[in-house]
Write an enzyme that holds these catalytic residues in place. Structure first.
Site, PDB file in Angstrom:
ATOM      1  N   HIS A   1       0.832  -1.746  -0.171  1.00  0.00           N
ATOM      2  CA  HIS A   1      -0.289   0.061  -0.239  1.00  0.00           C
ATOM      3  C   HIS A   1       0.886   1.443  -0.273  1.00  0.00           C
ATOM      4  CE1 HIS A   1       0.269   1.550   4.449  1.00  0.00           C
ATOM      5  NE2 HIS A   1       0.614  -0.473   4.187  1.00  0.00           N
TER       6      HIS A   1
ATOM      7  N   ASP B   1      -0.116   4.316   1.012  1.00  0.00           N
ATOM      8  CA  ASP B   1      -0.747   5.542   2.150  1.00  0.00           C
ATOM      9  C   ASP B   1       0.916   5.103   2.987  1.00  0.00           C
ATOM     10  OD1 ASP B   1      -2.124   3.144   2.951  1.00  0.00           O
ATOM     11  OD2 ASP B   1      -2.449   4.386   4.119  1.00  0.00           O
TER      12      ASP B   1
ATOM     13  N   ASP C   1       6.066   1.911   6.551  1.00  0.00           N
ATOM     14  CA  ASP C   1       4.942   0.798   6.376  1.00  0.00           C
ATOM     15  C   ASP C   1       3.656   1.391   5.488  1.00  0.00           C
ATOM     16  OD1 ASP C   1       2.391  -0.331   6.726  1.00  0.00           O
ATOM     17  OD2 ASP C   1       2.177   0.348   8.958  1.00  0.00           O
TER      18      ASP C   1
ATOM     19  N   GLU D   1      -5.053   2.025   3.133  1.00  0.00           N
ATOM     20  CA  GLU D   1      -4.446   0.457   3.832  1.00  0.00           C
ATOM     21  C   GLU D   1      -4.494   1.060   5.216  1.00  0.00           C
ATOM     22  OE1 GLU D   1      -2.835  -2.366   6.309  1.00  0.00           O
ATOM     23  OE2 GLU D   1      -2.453  -0.768   6.060  1.00  0.00           O
ATOM     24  N   GLU D   2      -4.264   2.215   6.068  1.00  0.00           N
ATOM     25  CA  GLU D   2      -4.089   2.303   7.475  1.00  0.00           C
ATOM     26  C   GLU D   2      -5.302   2.797   7.807  1.00  0.00           C
ATOM     27  OE1 GLU D   2      -1.809   1.610   9.045  1.00  0.00           O
ATOM     28  OE2 GLU D   2       0.548   1.307   7.895  1.00  0.00           O
TER      29      GLU D   2
ATOM     30  N   ASP E   1       3.744  -6.582   3.831  1.00  0.00           N
ATOM     31  CA  ASP E   1       3.187  -4.986   4.738  1.00  0.00           C
ATOM     32  C   ASP E   1       3.426  -5.496   6.028  1.00  0.00           C
ATOM     33  OD1 ASP E   1       2.326  -2.870   5.418  1.00  0.00           O
ATOM     34  OD2 ASP E   1       0.406  -3.818   5.207  1.00  0.00           O
TER      35      ASP E   1
ATOM     36  N   HIS F   1       4.914   3.257  13.189  1.00  0.00           N
ATOM     37  CA  HIS F   1       3.173   4.688  13.224  1.00  0.00           C
ATOM     38  C   HIS F   1       3.655   5.071  14.932  1.00  0.00           C
ATOM     39  CE1 HIS F   1       0.005   1.407  12.109  1.00  0.00           C
ATOM     40  NE2 HIS F   1       1.079   1.646  10.978  1.00  0.00           N
TER      41      HIS F   1
END
Length: 482
Positions: free
Chosen positions: A75, A77, A114, A143-144, A168, A454
């Site tokens: 992904h 994003d 990520d 995705e997030e 991922d 994150h």
């Protein structure tokens, strides 16, 4: 593709191209346009769908035209967070990469490995791999935040494939064969304000928590800054009159909040407030200090706000923040040590007129997420909030007869001299949505080793990049000969 530095430098060069483009979840137009142009110029057949997902096809190498189609998927994003006080606009500013001897990091912000590093590896492999069957690279949006890219991806892009390698995951020596489902739950309420009546105005900050990914790290027993602050405010209310002017906390629904801030107006003086905060810190340390020892309360004088929340509104908010479960809810009865069900109290955002709370349950059992949705409606009724039931993402169940898992574990052991861990994880992956569209698709998820995703402490272990690329390339060779 033999030389260590050639592979590492090549992948990081692709990653740097992505890091230069702001790509916060829900704002992927620029990076999607870049990928479409870049991959087209590289000679691939590229589709950019209406959601900005990218689907790029590369024909099989000569002699392998009859091999099954394999998808490399990631992904585009990222979760955008910054250190307190670091100037960063996630819609405008690039990620500033800092390459050390051991790690790749970012200056002041999350790195975006990520899943930028997974996409970069796929880009590099699509450009450089030899002796492979037909390849497809799928890069999804959002995705997030909501998995809207995977949800709306056309089934036709999955139904003609035999294998899918999702890039991922977070540890190079782990093969993921199943993942948890989740549900987005939000609570909102309009606020009524009135004149502040008390004399002393304070800003209370919760700082120093570890935070981290609300799936991978939820089982560690880390503290939650939002809950910690809400409990402290309730403790202050037991000692005096406390009027709430502002409450903010968290950065993303799927990140354990590491900080939170409130502004209060009270009849309590500095000493009284500090005594309560000291007692609350002691309570926190007793409950969480073994794994999250850095928490601190910071108390500073604040300009007195003209208005504060009406007492009833403040009480309803604090009640909601303390009755919502945050942390592990149940452990798996099937897989020892695996979190089965959890929930994260991720974000509180308040302005003059309203407050919004983001809540994010996960479970390996889809029905338990349904239970959380029902509970949310009851919590909302008890507290005077409105519950918003958002996207429900399905879990992904392990395929015990996976040919792809067998190929990859055997290849990893031959290349690295040790066994690859095979596991189901308590985190969300897009594979659940892919499975719904093609139940015959043989899937696994892998990834280089990344730490503290994150969060502004996110970093990528450089020595794991080449082994990951080698694993994928050799797997493609073996698939081509099936």
């Amino acid at each position: 593709m033999e030389q260590n530095n050639e592979i590492l430098d090549g992948v990081l060069d692709e990653f740097a191209k992505l890091a230069a483009i702001p790509r916060k979840s829900g704002h992927e137009q620029a990076v999607s346009d870049f990928l479409k142009k870049y991959l087209t110029e590289a000679g691939f057949s590229v589709v950019q769908d209406e959601k900005n997902n990218i689907i790029a096809d590369k024909p099989a190498s000569k002699g392998f035209e009859k091999a099954p189609l394999t998808i490399l998927q990631g992904h585009m994003d990222m979760v955008c967070v910054a250190e307190k006080g670091y100037a960063y606009d996630p819609l405008k500013d690039p990620i500033k990469l800092v390459r050390g001897e051991k790690y790749l990091e970012a200056e002041g912000t999350s790195l975006g490995a990520d899943d930028g590093i997974g996409v970069a590896e796929a880009m590099y492999i699509m450009k450089n791999a030899k002796d492979h069957g037909p390849l497809r690279m799928i890069v999804t949006v959002d995705e997030e935040q909501g998995m809207t890219g995977a949800i709306h991806l056309g089934a036709e892009h999955l139904q003609d494939a035999s294998f899918l390698i999702n890039c991922d995951s977070e540890n190079y020596d782990e093969l993921t064969v199943g993942s948890a489902g989740s549900i987005n739950l939000d609570f909102s309420r309009e606020l009524t304000r009135e004149a502040a009546m008390q004399a002393n105005s304070w800003k209370i900050e919760v700082k120093g928590l570890l935070g981290g990914h609300s799936g991978e790290r939820i089982g560690d027993g880390r503290g939650n800054a939002i809950r910690t602050l809400a409990l402290a405010l309730l403790a202050l209310q037991a000692k005096g009159t406390v009027e709430l002017a502002d409450f903010q906390g968290g950065k993303a629904r799927n990140a354990i909040p590491d900080d939170a801030t409130a502004v209060i107006v009270t009849n309590l003086d500095e000493q009284a407030v500090n005594e309560v905060l000291a007692a609350e810190k002691a309570r926190f340390m007793q409950n969480y200090g073994a794994v999250d020892p850095g928490m601190e309360f910071v108390l500073t004088a604040a300009d007195k706000p003209a208005e504060v929340l009406k007492a009833g509104d403040a009480q309803r908010l604090l009640r909601l923040l303390t009755i919502l479960h945050t942390g592990v809810y149940a452990m798996s009865t099937v897989i020892p040590g695996l979190v089965e069900t959890s929930a994260n109290l991720g974000v509180v955002a308040m302005d003059e007129n309203s407050v919004n709370v983001q809540f994010f349950p996960r479970s390996a059992i889809d029905g338990k997420n349904d239970e959380f949705a029902l509970m949310a409606q009851e919590y909302a009724a008890l507290t005077g909030f409105t519950a918003h039931i958002g996207t429900k993402s399905p879990g992904w169940k392990e395929n015990k007869d996976s040919k792809l898992a067998k190929i990859m574990t055997e290849t990893f052991k031959a290349q690295n001299g040790k066994d690859m861990k095979v596991e189901t994880i308590h985190a969300g992956l897009e594979c659940g949505w892919h499975f719904l569209k093609n139940p015959q698709l043989d899937m696994v998820s892998i990834g280089v080793t990344t730490i503290d995703i994150h969060s502004p402490k996110e970093r990528l272990l450089l020595e794991t990049v080449k082994p990951q690329v080698d694993l994928i390339v050799e797997t493609l060779h073996k698939i081509a000969k099936l």
